[in-house]
Design an enzyme around this catalytic site. Structure first.
Site, short mmCIF file in Angstrom:
data_model
loop_
_atom_site.label_atom_id
_atom_site.label_comp_id
_atom_site.label_asym_id
_atom_site.label_seq_id
_atom_site.Cartn_x
_atom_site.Cartn_y
_atom_site.Cartn_z
N CYS A 1 5.33 4.31 -3.89
CA CYS A 1 5.41 3.47 -5.10
C CYS A 1 4.35 3.88 -6.11
O CYS A 1 4.62 3.98 -7.31
CB CYS A 1 5.28 2.00 -4.72
SG CYS A 1 6.75 1.38 -3.85
N GLN B 1 0.83 -1.22 0.00
CA GLN B 1 0.00 0.00 0.00
C GLN B 1 0.86 1.27 0.00
O GLN B 1 0.44 2.31 0.48
CB GLN B 1 -0.96 -0.02 1.19
CG GLN B 1 -2.12 -0.98 1.01
CD GLN B 1 -2.93 -0.68 -0.25
OE1 GLN B 1 -3.24 0.47 -0.55
NE2 GLN B 1 -3.26 -1.71 -1.02
N SER B 2 2.07 1.17 -0.53
CA SER B 2 2.97 2.32 -0.55
C SER B 2 2.45 3.45 -1.44
O SER B 2 2.22 3.26 -2.64
CB SER B 2 4.35 1.87 -1.05
OG SER B 2 5.13 2.99 -1.42
N ASN B 3 2.32 4.62 -0.86
CA ASN B 3 1.97 5.82 -1.64
C ASN B 3 3.15 6.24 -2.50
O ASN B 3 2.98 6.71 -3.62
CB ASN B 3 1.61 6.97 -0.69
CG ASN B 3 0.42 6.65 0.17
OD1 ASN B 3 -0.66 6.38 -0.34
ND2 ASN B 3 0.61 6.63 1.48
#
Ligand SMILES: *Cc1c(COP(=O)(O)O)cnc(C)c1O
Length: 325
Positions: free
Chosen positions: A75, A71-73
């Site tokens: 990335c 859930q990396s913003n």
């Protein structure tokens, strides 16, 4: 002076949260909307990527690699920025491939990134192998570190301070505290360096989000490493001591990405009072911290407090079951 490309729409809005200020009537509360910078639902990583992708293009790279959580913003925004700059984007994401994609992972996929799931290697441990493999295939990869945090990416938040200073001058407004979520340290480092460069006197308070260290490094060490490197390029003699870094670790106990009643309450409070959406992982945790510091009067009553909204909207959809009912 390092150069950058333009990705976001700046300046982002800065204004008073009037309803919230009247709920907490010992304080005036302001917000800086870096969630509102115009790229693929926005967020703080865009300011860093403007510098990082300039560097990548300047070095003649055709491929970008970065890593993070599913859930990396960071990335998601790297994928969006690479799409715009015609760069191939590889994302190394921790854990196993899920049956269904949601939230940031779904958006990263839609934005055209090549996604690899890296199991227990959650913070980019597999990057070196991928670099070697791509070089063998004749590509020129550029590696963006975890969270986009190094002395290049952090420059984005040096600029953010100059931008805020200009807005506050225009508003004839002073700010006593700036509160924000701190995780890989780049935002925090940039804000510290930017405050020294622009002589912004507000006290910077980072709310620590992830209690685990990044590649064995404490966040304070990452920040004390980056700040002098930036200040040197501005000809300012760096005087940064660990004690100058205000990084509160009172709110990270549940662990990274665990949504508790605190985050839920913060999301509802800002949504219902001001129509602004936080995210459940970073900004809700930091916002809860700010509210708690006001309720306990740790922040001096009568002061002006600014919340830096760093983005993260898509994670709400991934954590739907934790947020409602
Ligand atoms: C990455 C991120 C942060 C933390 O910023 P760092 O520079 O990594 O400390 C805060 N909020 C959101 C929404 C983020 O995606």
């Amino acid at each position: 002076m390092k150069q950058k490309i333009s990705l976001g729409f700046f300046p982002t809005p800065l204004y008073e949260l009037k309803n919230l200020s009247s709920l907490y009537n010992n304080y005036r509360i302001f917000i800086k909307r870096d969630d509102h910078n115009g790229v693929a639902t926005g967020g703080n990583k865009i300011r860093k990527l403007e510098y990082l992708l300039y560097d990548a293009l300047n070095k003649g790279c055709d491929t970008v690699i970065t890593a993070g959580a599913q859930q990396s913003n960071h990335c998601r925004l790297t994928a969006a920025s690479c799409a715009r700059e015609n760069l191939k984007c590889y994302l190394l994401l921790g854990g196993e491939k899920p049956a269904h994609y949601s939230g940031n992972l779904l958006l990263s996929q839609l934005l055209g990134a090549e996604i690899h799931f890296t199991g227990d290697n959650r913070k980019g441990e597999d990057i070196d192998d991928l670099v070697k493999e791509l070089i063998k295939k004749g590509r020129k990869p550029y590696v963006i570190p975890y969270g986009g945090t190094n002395e290049t990416g952090a420059l984005g938040y040096v600029d953010a301070v100059a931008e805020m200073k200009e807005q506050l001058t225009e508003m004839k407004q002073t700010i006593d505290y700036i509160i924000f979520a701190s995780s890989s340290g780049g935002t925090h480092a940039g804000l510290i360096a930017g405050s020294a460069i622009n002589q912004l006197k507000s006290k910077l308070i980072g709310i620590n989000i992830d209690k685990d260290e990044t590649n064995g490094n404490a966040l304070e060490n990452i920040i004390t490493d980056i700040v002098p490197k930036i200040l040197n390029t501005y000809g300012i003699k760096p005087e940064i001591k660990r004690n100058d870094i205000h990084l509160l670790k009172d709110y990270d106990k549940a662990g990274y990405g665990v949504v508790t009643e605190h985050e839920k309450r913060a999301i509802k409070l800002l949504a219902e009072s001001e129509g602004i959406l936080l995210d459940p992982v970073y900004t809700a945790r930091a916002f809860h911290g700010m509210i708690d510091l006001m309720e306990r009067r740790v922040l001096k009553p009568g002061s002006n407090v600014l919340f830096l909204h760093t983005g993260g909207l898509p994670a709400n959809f991934h954590y739907a079951e934790n947020l409602y009912p």
